[in-house]
Design a protein around this motif. Structure first.
Motif, PDB file in Angstrom:
ATOM      1  N   TYR A  82     -28.901 -65.553 -39.361  1.00 37.61           N
ATOM      2  CA  TYR A  82     -28.060 -64.985 -39.664  1.00 37.61           C
ATOM      3  C   TYR A  82     -28.378 -63.859 -40.705  1.00 37.61           C
ATOM      4  CZ  TYR A  82     -24.720 -68.234 -38.914  1.00 37.61           C
ATOM      5  OH  TYR A  82     -23.794 -69.603 -38.310  1.00 37.61           O
ATOM      6  N   ASN A  83     -27.793 -61.558 -40.233  1.00 42.36           N
ATOM      7  CA  ASN A  83     -27.552 -61.311 -40.737  1.00 42.36           C
ATOM      8  C   ASN A  83     -27.062 -61.791 -41.678  1.00 42.36           C
ATOM      9  OD1 ASN A  83     -30.119 -60.263 -38.952  1.00 42.36           O
ATOM     10  ND2 ASN A  83     -28.680 -60.153 -37.539  1.00 42.36           N
ATOM     11  N   VAL A  84     -26.701 -60.538 -42.971  1.00 41.64           N
ATOM     12  CA  VAL A  84     -25.994 -60.636 -44.001  1.00 41.64           C
ATOM     13  C   VAL A  84     -25.685 -58.827 -44.525  1.00 41.64           C
ATOM     14  CG1 VAL A  84     -25.262 -61.489 -46.197  1.00 41.64           C
ATOM     15  CG2 VAL A  84     -26.930 -62.877 -44.901  1.00 41.64           C
ATOM     16  N   GLY A  85     -24.029 -59.426 -44.419  1.00 43.62           N
ATOM     17  CA  GLY A  85     -23.782 -57.709 -44.486  1.00 43.62           C
ATOM     18  C   GLY A  85     -22.437 -57.141 -45.974  1.00 43.62           C
ATOM     19  N   TRP A  86     -22.514 -56.468 -46.777  1.00 40.56           N
ATOM     20  CA  TRP A  86     -21.722 -55.992 -47.839  1.00 40.56           C
ATOM     21  C   TRP A  86     -20.745 -55.013 -47.732  1.00 40.56           C
ATOM     22  CZ3 TRP A  86     -21.449 -59.267 -51.990  1.00 40.56           C
ATOM     23  CH2 TRP A  86     -21.803 -60.054 -52.645  1.00 40.56           C
ATOM     24  N   PHE A  87     -19.661 -55.223 -47.221  1.00 35.99           N
ATOM     25  CA  PHE A  87     -18.832 -54.424 -46.882  1.00 35.99           C
ATOM     26  C   PHE A  87     -17.947 -53.981 -48.455  1.00 35.99           C
ATOM     27  CE2 PHE A  87     -19.167 -53.729 -42.950  1.00 35.99           C
ATOM     28  CZ  PHE A  87     -19.972 -55.208 -42.611  1.00 35.99           C
ATOM     29  N   ARG A  88     -17.034 -53.277 -48.636  1.00 43.63           N
ATOM     30  CA  ARG A  88     -15.688 -52.771 -49.385  1.00 43.63           C
ATOM     31  C   ARG A  88     -14.854 -51.865 -48.954  1.00 43.63           C
ATOM     32  NH1 ARG A  88     -20.046 -48.040 -53.131  1.00 43.63           N
ATOM     33  NH2 ARG A  88     -19.302 -47.003 -50.956  1.00 43.63           N
ATOM     34  N   ARG A  89     -13.887 -51.902 -50.066  1.00 45.96           N
ATOM     35  CA  ARG A  89     -12.677 -51.623 -49.429  1.00 45.96           C
ATOM     36  C   ARG A  89     -11.772 -51.438 -51.084  1.00 45.96           C
ATOM     37  NH1 ARG A  89      -8.709 -55.512 -46.272  1.00 45.96           N
ATOM     38  NH2 ARG A  89      -9.574 -53.543 -44.281  1.00 45.96           N
ATOM     39  N   ALA A  90     -12.163 -49.734 -51.069  1.00 45.10           N
ATOM     40  CA  ALA A  90     -11.425 -48.741 -52.394  1.00 45.10           C
ATOM     41  C   ALA A  90      -9.652 -49.347 -52.449  1.00 45.10           C
ATOM     42  CB  ALA A  90     -12.054 -47.609 -52.661  1.00 45.10           C
ATOM     43  N   PRO A  91      -8.638 -49.170 -53.236  1.00 44.73           N
ATOM     44  CA  PRO A  91      -7.859 -48.746 -52.878  1.00 44.73           C
ATOM     45  C   PRO A  91      -7.526 -48.121 -51.727  1.00 44.73           C
ATOM     46  CG  PRO A  91      -8.051 -49.659 -55.235  1.00 44.73           C
ATOM     47  CD  PRO A  91      -9.449 -49.491 -54.652  1.00 44.73           C
ATOM     48  N   GLY A  92      -6.499 -48.011 -51.387  1.00 46.68           N
ATOM     49  CA  GLY A  92      -5.537 -47.185 -49.660  1.00 46.68           C
ATOM     50  C   GLY A  92      -6.841 -46.612 -49.755  1.00 46.68           C
ATOM     51  N   ALA A  96     -13.843 -51.167 -56.873  1.00 45.00           N
ATOM     52  CA  ALA A  96     -13.716 -51.425 -54.691  1.00 45.00           C
ATOM     53  C   ALA A  96     -13.339 -53.052 -55.134  1.00 45.00           C
ATOM     54  CB  ALA A  96     -14.410 -51.440 -53.465  1.00 45.00           C
ATOM     55  N   VAL A  97     -13.334 -53.795 -53.942  1.00 44.94           N
ATOM     56  CA  VAL A  97     -13.856 -55.543 -53.294  1.00 44.94           C
ATOM     57  C   VAL A  97     -13.978 -54.950 -52.545  1.00 44.94           C
ATOM     58  CG1 VAL A  97     -12.583 -57.355 -53.072  1.00 44.94           C
ATOM     59  CG2 VAL A  97     -10.853 -55.800 -54.359  1.00 44.94           C
ATOM     60  N   TYR A  98     -15.874 -55.713 -53.109  1.00 43.13           N
ATOM     61  CA  TYR A  98     -16.624 -55.982 -52.640  1.00 43.13           C
ATOM     62  C   TYR A  98     -16.615 -57.913 -51.623  1.00 43.13           C
ATOM     63  CZ  TYR A  98     -18.625 -51.882 -54.313  1.00 43.13           C
ATOM     64  OH  TYR A  98     -19.029 -51.017 -55.163  1.00 43.13           O
ATOM     65  N   TYR A  99     -17.114 -57.434 -50.263  1.00 46.35           N
ATOM     66  CA  TYR A  99     -17.278 -58.426 -49.791  1.00 46.35           C
ATOM     67  C   TYR A  99     -18.660 -59.490 -48.971  1.00 46.35           C
ATOM     68  CZ  TYR A  99     -11.959 -57.541 -49.730  1.00 46.35           C
ATOM     69  OH  TYR A  99     -10.186 -57.455 -49.972  1.00 46.35           O
ATOM     70  N   CYS A 100     -18.922 -60.328 -48.606  1.00 49.90           N
ATOM     71  CA  CYS A 100     -19.670 -60.340 -48.058  1.00 49.90           C
ATOM     72  C   CYS A 100     -19.733 -61.069 -46.548  1.00 49.90           C
ATOM     73  CB  CYS A 100     -20.517 -61.185 -49.141  1.00 49.90           C
ATOM     74  SG  CYS A 100     -22.618 -61.656 -48.537  1.00 49.90           S
ATOM     75  N   ALA A 101     -20.470 -61.267 -46.161  1.00 51.98           N
ATOM     76  CA  ALA A 101     -20.387 -61.193 -44.377  1.00 51.98           C
ATOM     77  C   ALA A 101     -21.461 -61.758 -43.336  1.00 51.98           C
ATOM     78  CB  ALA A 101     -19.162 -59.888 -43.875  1.00 51.98           C
ATOM     79  N   ALA A 102     -21.362 -62.942 -42.727  1.00 52.45           N
ATOM     80  CA  ALA A 102     -22.540 -63.058 -42.447  1.00 52.45           C
ATOM     81  C   ALA A 102     -22.471 -63.171 -40.910  1.00 52.45           C
ATOM     82  CB  ALA A 102     -22.355 -64.171 -41.547  1.00 52.45           C
ATOM     83  N   SER A 103     -23.418 -62.075 -40.183  1.00 53.09           N
ATOM     84  CA  SER A 103     -23.422 -61.692 -38.366  1.00 53.09           C
ATOM     85  C   SER A 103     -24.434 -62.509 -37.861  1.00 53.09           C
ATOM     86  CB  SER A 103     -23.808 -60.450 -38.291  1.00 53.09           C
ATOM     87  OG  SER A 103     -23.779 -60.409 -37.044  1.00 53.09           O
ATOM     88  N   THR A 104     -24.098 -62.962 -36.251  1.00 52.39           N
ATOM     89  CA  THR A 104     -25.207 -63.748 -35.714  1.00 52.39           C
ATOM     90  C   THR A 104     -25.788 -62.991 -34.304  1.00 52.39           C
ATOM     91  OG1 THR A 104     -22.881 -64.211 -34.288  1.00 52.39           O
ATOM     92  CG2 THR A 104     -23.940 -66.220 -35.570  1.00 52.39           C
ATOM     93  N   SER A 105     -25.454 -61.221 -34.742  1.00 53.59           N
ATOM     94  CA  SER A 105     -25.997 -60.543 -33.913  1.00 53.59           C
ATOM     95  C   SER A 105     -27.712 -60.340 -34.139  1.00 53.59           C
ATOM     96  CB  SER A 105     -25.602 -58.727 -34.300  1.00 53.59           C
ATOM     97  OG  SER A 105     -24.096 -59.034 -33.895  1.00 53.59           O
TER      98      SER A 105
END
Length: 124
Positions: A32-42, A92-101
């Motif tokens: 898996y490729n693994v990424g980090w994303f984030r979402r700040a308020p608003g 922000a809230v930081y999210y980890c995600a996995a990709s099969t790309s």
């Protein structure tokens, strides 16, 4: 299928450091490729960093280059995000995600499995 589980968030002063961990549940991150994303308020969720399934390729959003480092653990069941020189705008809230790309991708739509997120708050 793999289930990412984030940890390591918290409250830190500007200029400080945090290390986020993303643990694989169900199976390892091998393949898996693994990424980090984030979402700040608003704001919309944004790409932060990603690492290829071999661990040799990485990608970062410009705003974190030179401050954040993504890496894989030796056992292929953990991915880390080392965050240095933190700024209030990194809050922000930081999210980890996995990709099969087959290669690193920055679009959240190409990530198949997501964690619940961990809060990072940087005070000024």
């Amino acid at each position: 299928q793999v289930q990412p589980v984030e940890s390591g968030g918290g409250l830190v002063q500007a200029g400080g450091s945090l290390r986020l961990s993303c643990a694989a549940s169900g199976r390892t991150f091998r393949g898996y490729n693994v990424g980090w994303f984030r979402r700040a308020p608003g704001k919309e969720r944004e790409f932060v960093a990603a690492i290829g399934w071999r661990g040799s390729s990485t990608s970062y959003v410009d705003s974190v280059k030179g401050r954040f480092t993504i890496s894989r653990g030796n056992a292929e069941n953990t991915v880390y995000l080392q965050m240095n020189s933190l700024k209030p705008e990194d809050t922000a809230v930081y999210y980890c995600a996995a990709s099969t790309s087959s290669s690193i991708v920055v679009s959240s739509q190409l990530y198949n499995y997501w964690g619940q997120g961990t809060q990072v708050t940087v005070s000024s």
